[in-house]
Design an enzyme around this catalytic site. Structure first.
Site, PDB file in Angstrom:
ATOM      1  N   ASP A 132       0.798  -1.230   0.000  1.00 21.25           N
ATOM      2  CA  ASP A 132       0.000   0.000   0.000  1.00 21.25           C
ATOM      3  C   ASP A 132       0.831   1.282   0.000  1.00 21.25           C
ATOM      4  O   ASP A 132       0.385   2.308   0.484  1.00 21.25           O
ATOM      5  CB  ASP A 132      -0.923  -0.017   1.226  1.00 21.25           C
ATOM      6  CG  ASP A 132      -1.971   1.084   1.182  1.00 21.25           C
ATOM      7  OD1 ASP A 132      -2.360   1.471   0.077  1.00 21.25           O
ATOM      8  OD2 ASP A 132      -2.367   1.568   2.247  1.00 21.25           O
ATOM      9  N   CYS A 194     -23.866  -1.144   2.393  1.00 27.21           N
ATOM     10  CA  CYS A 194     -22.726  -0.224   2.439  1.00 27.21           C
ATOM     11  C   CYS A 194     -23.077   1.120   1.814  1.00 27.21           C
ATOM     12  O   CYS A 194     -22.717   2.180   2.336  1.00 27.21           O
ATOM     13  CB  CYS A 194     -21.502  -0.846   1.758  1.00 27.21           C
ATOM     14  SG  CYS A 194     -21.723  -1.274   0.014  1.00 27.21           S
ATOM     15  N   CYS A 198     -23.205   4.709   4.080  1.00 28.20           N
ATOM     16  CA  CYS A 198     -22.158   5.722   3.910  1.00 28.20           C
ATOM     17  C   CYS A 198     -22.727   7.119   4.162  1.00 28.20           C
ATOM     18  O   CYS A 198     -23.585   7.593   3.405  1.00 28.20           O
ATOM     19  CB  CYS A 198     -21.561   5.645   2.506  1.00 28.20           C
ATOM     20  SG  CYS A 198     -20.251   6.861   2.221  1.00 28.20           S
ATOM     21  N   ASP A 242     -14.691   2.874   9.011  1.00 25.26           N
ATOM     22  CA  ASP A 242     -15.004   1.457   8.812  1.00 25.26           C
ATOM     23  C   ASP A 242     -16.488   1.213   8.544  1.00 25.26           C
ATOM     24  O   ASP A 242     -16.928   0.064   8.487  1.00 25.26           O
ATOM     25  CB  ASP A 242     -14.616   0.646  10.065  1.00 25.26           C
ATOM     26  CG  ASP A 242     -13.124   0.606  10.309  1.00 25.26           C
ATOM     27  OD1 ASP A 242     -12.363   0.636   9.330  1.00 25.26           O
ATOM     28  OD2 ASP A 242     -12.717   0.543  11.487  1.00 25.26           O
ATOM     29  N   LYS A 299      -0.916  18.137  13.598  1.00 21.16           N
ATOM     30  CA  LYS A 299      -1.700  19.239  13.037  1.00 21.16           C
ATOM     31  C   LYS A 299      -2.934  18.707  12.312  1.00 21.16           C
ATOM     32  O   LYS A 299      -4.031  19.260  12.427  1.00 21.16           O
ATOM     33  CB  LYS A 299      -0.827  20.061  12.077  1.00 21.16           C
ATOM     34  CG  LYS A 299      -1.518  21.270  11.499  1.00 21.16           C
ATOM     35  CD  LYS A 299      -0.576  22.058  10.596  1.00 21.16           C
ATOM     36  CE  LYS A 299      -1.278  23.277   9.989  1.00 21.16           C
ATOM     37  NZ  LYS A 299      -0.355  24.043   9.099  1.00 21.16           N
TER      38      LYS A 299
END
Length: 314
Positions: A132, A194, A198, A242, A299
């Site tokens: 990744d 899903c 969302c 998640d 930050k």
């Protein structure tokens, strides 16, 4: 020369010994089928400000351009699910994958161990692990390997393992006995959990994520100000998200991982809402020195906290 099947079995056995859920060996060839889909996603500007996705496009599609003399690619899965959760229900929420040590380091160390095993057992070779952090279309490779299908939330989903796992690759300059590429049939059916769940409507048709609306992109990848149009829609998420995985039926009974380095940090899970908002940089550095959360920086974390604070304080 060892029996070809024996070589494959030994490598996969070592991968399991290292804690990987699965391991598939494929020839390092070009991903021609994914080219149009990937380009269309870029043309629609759905990568947001992730300019790096536009660079090295050919390398993303062809591992032989990424690693010299590439011949084989090993695709592995690493479970990261845990039944443990943050203790304060009002505390800002971070993704499960960030509870322990940064997975980039954990996965790469394991892949390096696998590379060393292959060198010791089957002769010298060169290899490079990827997790990744390089131009590799890992989900496409895992799909080609038959490790799952791409769900409507664009995650790779496995009948056996759900979707709470990392994908990693090890590219080698030797030819190993290959597994037969296969495509797992789509098991999403008419389910839209899903999509419905969302909060920012980031999931669009054709199993595509509009990164510009995705909470993970906003809280991790994006530099600068967050999208004011999404104010009040993060559902207290401060690092990653998640939600689309939590509601997926294939994640109803996920097995917890047993990787020590991914074990949730108790102090992190114990943080109260008040402690999150009072956090200073020294505490941030101490708490997240080995965590993926440090990617957003102190930050960035403060920016995210300020953005979601109005969700419950107004």
């Amino acid at each position: 020369m060892q029996n070809q099947n024996n070589i494959s079995e030994k490598i996969k056995s070592k991968a399991k010994e290292l804690g990987f859920l699965d391991c598939v060996i494929l020839p390092a060839t070009e991903l021609t089928e994914e080219k149009e889909h990937f380009q269309n996603w870029l043309d629609a500007d759905m990568n947001g400000k992730m300019g790096y996705m536009e660079r090295n496009k050919e390398k993303r599609l062809n591992p032989r351009l990424l690693f010299e003399n590439a011949k084989s690619i090993l695709i592995v899965l690493q479970n990261y699910h845990t039944h443990k959760t943050q203790e304060d229900p009002d505390a800002p929420v971070i993704s499960k994958y960030a509870y322990g040590t940064d997975y980039h380091f954990v996965m790469k160390d394991k892949l390096k161990s696998l590379l060393q095993f292959i060198n010791n057992e089957f002769g010298p070779c060169n290899g490079r692990p990827f997790v990744d952090s390089a131009p590799v279309l890992e989900r496409a490779w895992a799909r080609r390997a038959g490790l799952g299908w791409v769900g409507k939330n664009s995650n790779l989903i496995s009948v056996e393992h759900g979707s709470f796992f990392f994908i990693g690759e090890l590219i080698l300059d030797i030819e190993l006995p290959f597994d037969q590429p296969k495509i797992v049939s789509d098991h999403c059916g008419n389910c839209t959990r899903c999509i419905d769940a969302c909060p920012t409507n980031a999931i669009v048709d054709n199993r595509v994520i509009d990164a510009r609306k995705c909470i993970s992109y906003q809280t991790i990848e994006l530099r600068g100000d967050l999208d004011e149009n999404l104010k009040g829609q993060f559902e207290n998420r401060v690092f990653g998200c998640d939600i689309c995985q939590d509601v997926c039926p294939w994640n109803l009974k996920p097995e917890p991982h047993d990787e020590p380095h991914l074990k949730p940090a108790p102090k992190l899970l114990e943080l109260t809402r008040e402690e999150w908002y009072k956090m200073e940089k020294p505490q941030f550095n101490q708490l997240f020195k080995k965590s993926a959360v440090k990617r957003t920086g102190f930050k960035g974390l403060k920016r995210n906290l300020e953005f979601i604070q109005t969700n419950t304080d107004e």
